[in-house]
Write a protein that holds these residues in place. Structure first.
Motif, PDB file in Angstrom:
ATOM      1  N   ASN A  24       8.741 -68.670 -20.537  1.00 55.18           N
ATOM      2  CA  ASN A  24       7.626 -67.787 -20.174  1.00 55.18           C
ATOM      3  C   ASN A  24       6.894 -67.276 -21.411  1.00 55.18           C
ATOM      4  N   ILE A  25       7.662 -66.988 -22.464  1.00 55.42           N
ATOM      5  CA  ILE A  25       7.019 -66.591 -23.730  1.00 55.42           C
ATOM      6  C   ILE A  25       6.183 -67.747 -24.268  1.00 55.42           C
ATOM      7  N   ALA A  27       4.746 -70.078 -22.546  1.00 52.35           N
ATOM      8  CA  ALA A  27       3.527 -70.185 -21.731  1.00 52.35           C
ATOM      9  C   ALA A  27       2.463 -69.207 -22.221  1.00 52.35           C
ATOM     10  N   GLN A  28       2.883 -67.995 -22.528  1.00 56.16           N
ATOM     11  CA  GLN A  28       1.925 -66.997 -23.001  1.00 56.16           C
ATOM     12  C   GLN A  28       1.365 -67.381 -24.364  1.00 56.16           C
ATOM     13  N   GLU A  29       2.205 -67.918 -25.227  1.00 54.19           N
ATOM     14  CA  GLU A  29       1.731 -68.334 -26.551  1.00 54.19           C
ATOM     15  C   GLU A  29       0.744 -69.500 -26.443  1.00 54.19           C
ATOM     16  N   ARG A  31      -1.146 -70.054 -23.844  1.00 57.60           N
ATOM     17  CA  ARG A  31      -2.363 -69.471 -23.248  1.00 57.60           C
ATOM     18  C   ARG A  31      -3.205 -68.786 -24.318  1.00 57.60           C
ATOM     19  N   GLU A  32      -2.585 -68.021 -25.175  1.00 57.26           N
ATOM     20  CA  GLU A  32      -3.324 -67.344 -26.245  1.00 57.26           C
ATOM     21  C   GLU A  32      -3.926 -68.351 -27.215  1.00 57.26           C
ATOM     22  N   GLU A  53       1.967 -73.434 -16.974  1.00 57.36           N
ATOM     23  CA  GLU A  53       3.350 -73.325 -16.495  1.00 57.36           C
ATOM     24  C   GLU A  53       3.829 -74.637 -15.893  1.00 57.36           C
ATOM     25  N   ASN A 220       2.352 -71.020 -10.774  1.00 59.53           N
ATOM     26  CA  ASN A 220       2.366 -70.504 -12.139  1.00 59.53           C
ATOM     27  C   ASN A 220       3.688 -69.816 -12.459  1.00 59.53           C
ATOM     28  N   LYS A 249      -6.108 -68.752 -15.031  1.00 50.46           N
ATOM     29  CA  LYS A 249      -5.095 -67.698 -15.169  1.00 50.46           C
ATOM     30  C   LYS A 249      -5.009 -67.189 -16.607  1.00 50.46           C
ATOM     31  N   GLY A 250      -5.005 -65.868 -16.739  1.00 50.28           N
ATOM     32  CA  GLY A 250      -4.861 -65.250 -18.051  1.00 50.28           C
ATOM     33  C   GLY A 250      -6.164 -64.771 -18.654  1.00 50.28           C
ATOM     34  N   TYR A 251      -7.291 -65.100 -18.009  1.00 48.29           N
ATOM     35  CA  TYR A 251      -8.586 -64.605 -18.482  1.00 48.29           C
ATOM     36  C   TYR A 251      -9.369 -64.155 -17.260  1.00 48.29           C
TER      37      TYR A 251
END
Length: 585
Positions: A24-25, A27-29, A31-32, A53, A220, A249-251
């Motif tokens: 999950n971390i 995925a966030q990295e 995404r950023e 994801e 996701n 997703k994420g924005y």
């Protein structure tokens, strides 16, 4: 940006021992990383944010590249590229341009096809599966296809055949309730019902074809995805995994404005409204405003697009003329046959299409439209030499369309000519007509052009001269004018011609050029092989005059700068003059 996990991921193998929390971390990295990179370079934005994801789960469960992934369109493969050894192209600004926007076997063993058009993944996966079976392989074959791509005809053909293949083939349906624009078609009512019932509806399109079916409500959620994919790994029959994801997703702004954020130019993440600012009039604006006025005054006018209202400029028309607007989804073949039927019944259909996607329609253009000679208007956008990706290169429309009998293909050079051609095409009842939208900024002369082109294949002589005749087609007429001006500076008073028609030649004018001219040059914003210039060369082949054809070489090119292509093809006034002077030495 500090990367706790991604910095240690160099191949899919590095995922295998991560915990769900660490995934999950990751995925966030990713995404950023994508938010920062795409906002600076442009690219497919919302599709990639929505599949992060799922991509992690695929690479966690399966063993790529032994297990093979085929991404439909492949405009959602940025996370896949990051996980398969290409992350520097997304993290390092100096390497941003080192990978393409689509899958590319030249980049990685994890990519199996160069893909950029839609609805092909299931058919390609069927081929991989059959090849595997013939050679006694054991790997998994996974096709990843979005719900929007399911509206394309080849997707139906692939599904129909995959369902009875009898061996391992896994189809992951990425359902975010969105194509490029909003989905259209009866299939989407079925998908909606499946989402609402968490996959339990008796009306199940995939089951009716014979697939085993699994539903993932939160596509996701990495843990849920891993659980579902493990169930189907190494399966011995065809299966569909249907997952519901959030595009963008994420924005938040992307989730709110999905169509706008499907593909973006560079923008400020903190101030995305700057993207909405108009940058001057475009030919798409001209089309739309003309068609709105036309439709409001004539209820028989109807405008059709194939899931690309943004690319061709129909958002305002869609709102103001709802009953006279049709989005057929990603189904250009259907669109062409549809307009033939609309025309036959007496109405006035207009198709607004992207040139590269019209390549799917050759049979319908020929069989359904041209043989029946039903009057209709096809507006072709984004045709011509560009710095686009290899899959979206738009130089092949002239040979494709102009060599089909009965179709009249027009090439306007200005706003006034374009509007006159639109008016004539919609109102005439003799031919199917295509109009090639200039691939330039809007050029307006203010001179009125009569909407009358019934006298087919009659060229317009703009300047009369001798020695050299310049025939500049469409937007390249203006390049011809520059060459004309340069020749005049060195004492050559040449002839300058705007042909207007792509589908034929003005034999009377071409015969007259034999008097007092030694050289004819043709300029076209497209591929030379089978193109407009070859028609001129063929006419003069047994006559005492030389011909030079200028245009694109028959080749696939991948995101080559336009300036470089123009230099390669000698499409600058300086290089054209040099080639002319070689003839006169």
């Amino acid at each position: 940006m500090e990367l706790k996990i991604l910095s240690n991921i160099n191949s899919p193998v590095d995922l295998k021992n991560l915990t769900i929390g660490e995934l999950n971390i990751l995925a966030q990295e990713i995404r950023e990383t994508l938010l920062e990179k795409i906002s600076q370079t442009g690219g497919h934005f919302a599709p990639n944010l929505g599949i992060i994801e799922a991509t992690i789960a695929l690479h966690y469960v399966f063993n790529s590249p032994i297990d093979k992934f085929v991404f439909d369109v492949s405009h959602q493969t940025y996370p896949h590229k990051i996980l398969t050894g290409r992350k520097d192209a997304f993290l390092n600004k100096d390497k941003y341009g080192t990978v393409t926007g689509f899958t590319n076997p030249h980049e990685s063993d994890h990519d199996f096809f160069t893909i950029g058009h839609t609805s092909t993944s299931i058919s390609l996966a069927c081929g991989l599966a059959k090849g595997r079976d013939l050679l006694n392989g054991k790997e998994n074959i996974v096709a990843i296809i979005g719900d929007g791509s399911l509206s394309g005809g080849e997707a139906y053909e692939g599904l129909n055949n995959a369902a009875v293949s009898g061996k391992n083939i896994i189809i992951l349906v990425n359902d975010n309730n969105m194509s490029i624009a909003k989905n259209h078609g009866g299939l989407y009512k079925d998908l909606e019902l499946l989402r609402e019932t968490k996959g339990k509806s008796e009306n199940n399109f995939f089951k009716s074809l014979g697939f085993e079916y699994h539903f993932v409500d939160d596509g996701n959620n990495i843990e849920k995805l891993i659980e579902a994919l493990k169930k189907v790994k190494d399966i011995d029959h065809p299966v569909v995994v249907h997952m519901h994801t959030i595009k963008g997703k994420g924005y938040k702004d992307a989730v709110k404005h999905l169509e706008f954020y499907h593909y973006v130019s560079p923008f400020d993440l903190k101030n995305p409204k700057l993207m909405l600012e108009k940058k001057g009039e475009s030919y798409s604006d001209i089309s739309e405003n003309f068609l709105i006025k036309k439709a409001k005054g004539d209820k028989s006018v109807v405008v059709i697009t194939a899931a690309t209202p943004g690319s061709v400029g129909l958002q305002k028309f869609r709102e103001e003329c709802k009953e006279q607007y049709i989005d057929v989804g990603i189904a250009e073949e259907h669109a062409i046959a549809l307009v033939s039927g609309i025309s036959k019944r007496g109405a006035k259909p207009v198709v607004e299409a992207v040139g590269t996607f019209l390549q799917r329609t050759y049979d319908q253009l020929s069989q359904d439209l041209a043989i029946n000679n039903n009057p209709a208007t096809i507006v072709v956008h984004h045709g011509g030499i560009s710095n686009s990706s290899i899959t979206h290169y738009g130089i092949f429309d002239i040979p494709l369309i102009s060599n089909i009998p009965n179709i009249v293909y027009l090439a306007p050079t200005t706003k006034e000519e374009y509007l006159a051609m639109l008016e004539w095409s919609i109102e005439q009842r003799q031919y199917p007509v295509a109009i090639r939208v200039p691939n330039t900024a809007v050029i307006s002369t203010g001179e009125e052009v009569e909407p009358k082109f019934d006298n087919l294949n009659k060229f317009l002589k703009v300047e009369s001269g001798n020695q050299i005749a310049i025939i500049g087609l469409g937007d390249f007429f203006h390049l011809g004018k520059k060459v004309y001006d340069e020749l005049k500076k060195i004492g050559i008073n040449s002839t300058l011609i705007n042909p207007r028609f792509i589908t034929g030649i003005d034999e009377e004018m071409l015969y007259k050029l034999l008097e007092g001219h030694e050289l004819v040059i043709t300029l076209e914003d497209g591929v030379l092989d089978g193109g407009f210039g070859e028609k001129i060369s063929r006419f003069y082949s047994d006559k005492d005059i030389k011909v030079l054809n200028f245009g694109a070489k028959k080749e696939f090119v991948e995101s080559v700068p336009l300036k470089e292509l123009y230099e390669r093809y000698h499409l600058t006034e300086k290089l054209i003059i040099e080639d002319i002077m070689k003839i006169f030495k």
